[in-house]
Design a protein around this motif. Structure first.
Motif, PDB file in Angstrom:
ATOM      1  N   PHE A   1     -18.999  15.921  41.971  1.00 36.37           N
ATOM      2  CA  PHE A   1     -19.794  16.255  40.787  1.00 36.37           C
ATOM      3  C   PHE A   1     -20.897  17.260  41.140  1.00 36.37           C
ATOM      4  N   LYS A   2     -21.209  17.375  42.415  1.00 35.48           N
ATOM      5  CA  LYS A   2     -22.264  18.292  42.873  1.00 35.48           C
ATOM      6  C   LYS A   2     -21.684  19.448  43.696  1.00 35.48           C
ATOM      7  N   HIS A   3     -20.395  19.630  43.654  1.00 40.57           N
ATOM      8  CA  HIS A   3     -19.744  20.696  44.420  1.00 40.57           C
ATOM      9  C   HIS A   3     -20.239  22.060  43.939  1.00 40.57           C
ATOM     10  N   PRO A   4     -20.346  23.041  44.829  1.00 41.80           N
ATOM     11  CA  PRO A   4     -20.820  24.361  44.403  1.00 41.80           C
ATOM     12  C   PRO A   4     -19.888  25.083  43.419  1.00 41.80           C
ATOM     13  N   ARG A   5     -18.609  24.759  43.444  1.00 38.90           N
ATOM     14  CA  ARG A   5     -17.678  25.415  42.522  1.00 38.90           C
ATOM     15  C   ARG A   5     -17.559  24.614  41.238  1.00 38.90           C
ATOM     16  N   MET A   6     -17.738  25.311  40.123  1.00 42.03           N
ATOM     17  CA  MET A   6     -17.673  24.683  38.811  1.00 42.03           C
ATOM     18  C   MET A   6     -16.291  24.091  38.532  1.00 42.03           C
ATOM     19  N   ASP A   7     -15.232  24.767  38.951  1.00 44.25           N
ATOM     20  CA  ASP A   7     -13.877  24.268  38.706  1.00 44.25           C
ATOM     21  C   ASP A   7     -13.629  22.949  39.419  1.00 44.25           C
ATOM     22  N   VAL A   8     -14.163  22.805  40.615  1.00 43.98           N
ATOM     23  CA  VAL A   8     -14.002  21.553  41.373  1.00 43.98           C
ATOM     24  C   VAL A   8     -14.782  20.432  40.694  1.00 43.98           C
ATOM     25  N   ARG A   9     -16.022  20.726  40.268  1.00 41.47           N
ATOM     26  CA  ARG A   9     -16.810  19.707  39.553  1.00 41.47           C
ATOM     27  C   ARG A   9     -16.095  19.262  38.289  1.00 41.47           C
ATOM     28  N   ALA A  10     -15.568  20.226  37.543  1.00 44.82           N
ATOM     29  CA  ALA A  10     -14.901  19.912  36.272  1.00 44.82           C
ATOM     30  C   ALA A  10     -13.654  19.064  36.497  1.00 44.82           C
ATOM     31  N   MET A  11     -12.864  19.414  37.487  1.00 44.60           N
ATOM     32  CA  MET A  11     -11.624  18.663  37.720  1.00 44.60           C
ATOM     33  C   MET A  11     -11.928  17.246  38.186  1.00 44.60           C
ATOM     34  N   ALA A  12     -12.895  17.100  39.083  1.00 46.12           N
ATOM     35  CA  ALA A  12     -13.267  15.750  39.524  1.00 46.12           C
ATOM     36  C   ALA A  12     -13.759  14.924  38.337  1.00 46.12           C
ATOM     37  N   ALA A  13     -14.577  15.524  37.497  1.00 44.28           N
ATOM     38  CA  ALA A  13     -15.093  14.807  36.321  1.00 44.28           C
ATOM     39  C   ALA A  13     -13.964  14.449  35.362  1.00 44.28           C
ATOM     40  N   ALA A  14     -13.025  15.358  35.181  1.00 46.49           N
ATOM     41  CA  ALA A  14     -11.890  15.078  34.286  1.00 46.49           C
ATOM     42  C   ALA A  14     -11.094  13.874  34.782  1.00 46.49           C
ATOM     43  N   TYR A  15     -10.882  13.800  36.088  1.00 48.83           N
ATOM     44  CA  TYR A  15     -10.128  12.677  36.652  1.00 48.83           C
ATOM     45  C   TYR A  15     -10.915  11.371  36.613  1.00 48.83           C
TER      46      TYR A  15
ATOM     47  N   ALA B   1     -19.981   7.893  31.927  1.00 45.60           N
ATOM     48  CA  ALA B   1     -21.253   8.553  31.600  1.00 45.60           C
ATOM     49  C   ALA B   1     -21.496   9.768  32.498  1.00 45.60           C
ATOM     50  N   GLU B   2     -21.310   9.591  33.805  1.00 44.17           N
ATOM     51  CA  GLU B   2     -21.543  10.701  34.735  1.00 44.17           C
ATOM     52  C   GLU B   2     -20.543  11.835  34.515  1.00 44.17           C
ATOM     53  N   ALA B   3     -19.276  11.476  34.381  1.00 42.90           N
ATOM     54  CA  ALA B   3     -18.228  12.481  34.208  1.00 42.90           C
ATOM     55  C   ALA B   3     -18.417  13.248  32.904  1.00 42.90           C
ATOM     56  N   THR B   4     -18.759  12.540  31.855  1.00 44.08           N
ATOM     57  CA  THR B   4     -18.994  13.188  30.565  1.00 44.08           C
ATOM     58  C   THR B   4     -20.153  14.173  30.667  1.00 44.08           C
ATOM     59  N   ALA B   5     -21.224  13.767  31.325  1.00 44.70           N
ATOM     60  CA  ALA B   5     -22.385  14.655  31.480  1.00 44.70           C
ATOM     61  C   ALA B   5     -22.006  15.925  32.243  1.00 44.70           C
ATOM     62  N   VAL B   6     -21.223  15.775  33.300  1.00 42.12           N
ATOM     63  CA  VAL B   6     -20.779  16.936  34.079  1.00 42.12           C
ATOM     64  C   VAL B   6     -19.933  17.858  33.202  1.00 42.12           C
ATOM     65  N   LEU B   7     -18.993  17.287  32.469  1.00 40.38           N
ATOM     66  CA  LEU B   7     -18.108  18.092  31.628  1.00 40.38           C
ATOM     67  C   LEU B   7     -18.862  18.777  30.491  1.00 40.38           C
ATOM     68  N   ILE B   8     -19.807  18.088  29.887  1.00 38.57           N
ATOM     69  CA  ILE B   8     -20.605  18.700  28.814  1.00 38.57           C
ATOM     70  C   ILE B   8     -21.386  19.887  29.360  1.00 38.57           C
ATOM     71  N   ASP B   9     -21.999  19.712  30.505  1.00 35.22           N
ATOM     72  CA  ASP B   9     -22.763  20.801  31.112  1.00 35.22           C
ATOM     73  C   ASP B   9     -21.864  22.009  31.395  1.00 35.22           C
TER      74      ASP B   9
ATOM     75  N   ALA C   1     -15.050  26.153  32.080  1.00 38.92           N
ATOM     76  CA  ALA C   1     -15.685  25.724  30.823  1.00 38.92           C
ATOM     77  C   ALA C   1     -14.631  25.328  29.800  1.00 38.92           C
ATOM     78  N   PHE C   2     -13.572  26.115  29.715  1.00 35.95           N
ATOM     79  CA  PHE C   2     -12.482  25.788  28.792  1.00 35.95           C
ATOM     80  C   PHE C   2     -11.839  24.461  29.180  1.00 35.95           C
ATOM     81  N   GLY C   3     -11.544  24.289  30.467  1.00 37.40           N
ATOM     82  CA  GLY C   3     -10.942  23.042  30.933  1.00 37.40           C
ATOM     83  C   GLY C   3     -11.824  21.833  30.662  1.00 37.40           C
ATOM     84  N   ALA C   4     -13.123  22.007  30.863  1.00 38.46           N
ATOM     85  CA  ALA C   4     -14.061  20.906  30.612  1.00 38.46           C
ATOM     86  C   ALA C   4     -14.071  20.529  29.144  1.00 38.46           C
TER      87      ALA C   4
END
Length: 115
Positions: free
Chosen positions: A58-72, A79-87, A96-99
């Motif tokens: 969730f704190k990875h420097p790459r946005m795509d990695v954060r988004a995919m981890a949050a999606a899974y 709550a945490e995953a939703t917050a990451v995806l919303i951001d 952003a599209f994937g999130a």
């Protein structure tokens, strides 16, 4: 393979898939997607310990990695995953599209990455 190595493998294959997509290399992208899914299945086999380990992304420097981890992790760490995806969804680009799509599927009740 250790849980930490599986998390690293997951992140590496997310990043490699995104890079392949931007290069137009569908075959390579699909190969990395398959390996990402395999890493997640191994983490899931470890139970909540494996899922929890993925949340460090969730704190990875790459946005795509954060988004995919949050999606899974939407079901496990809602709550945490939703917050990451919303951001991420507030931005632009593929992540952003994937999130936003992951959030939409979650709200529709059709999300099924970790049943």
């Amino acid at each position: 393979m250790s849980i930490e190595k599986l998390v690293d493998e997951f992140a590496q294959h997310v990043a490699a898939q995104t890079d392949a997509i931007f290069k137009g290399d569908v075959r390579a992208g699909n190969k990395h997607a398959t390996k990402r899914v395999a890493a997640f299945k191994k983490l899931r086999a470890c139970g909540d310990v494996g899922r929890d380990a993925l949340s460090v992304l969730f704190k990875h420097p790459r946005m795509d990695v954060r988004a995919m981890a949050a999606a899974y992790l939407l079901r496990h760490r809602t709550a945490e995953a939703t917050a990451v995806l919303i951001d991420i969804s507030k931005g632009e680009g593929l992540a952003a599209f994937g999130a936003s799509e992951a959030l939409k599927r979650w709200e529709e009740g059709t999300w099924a990455l970790d049943p």
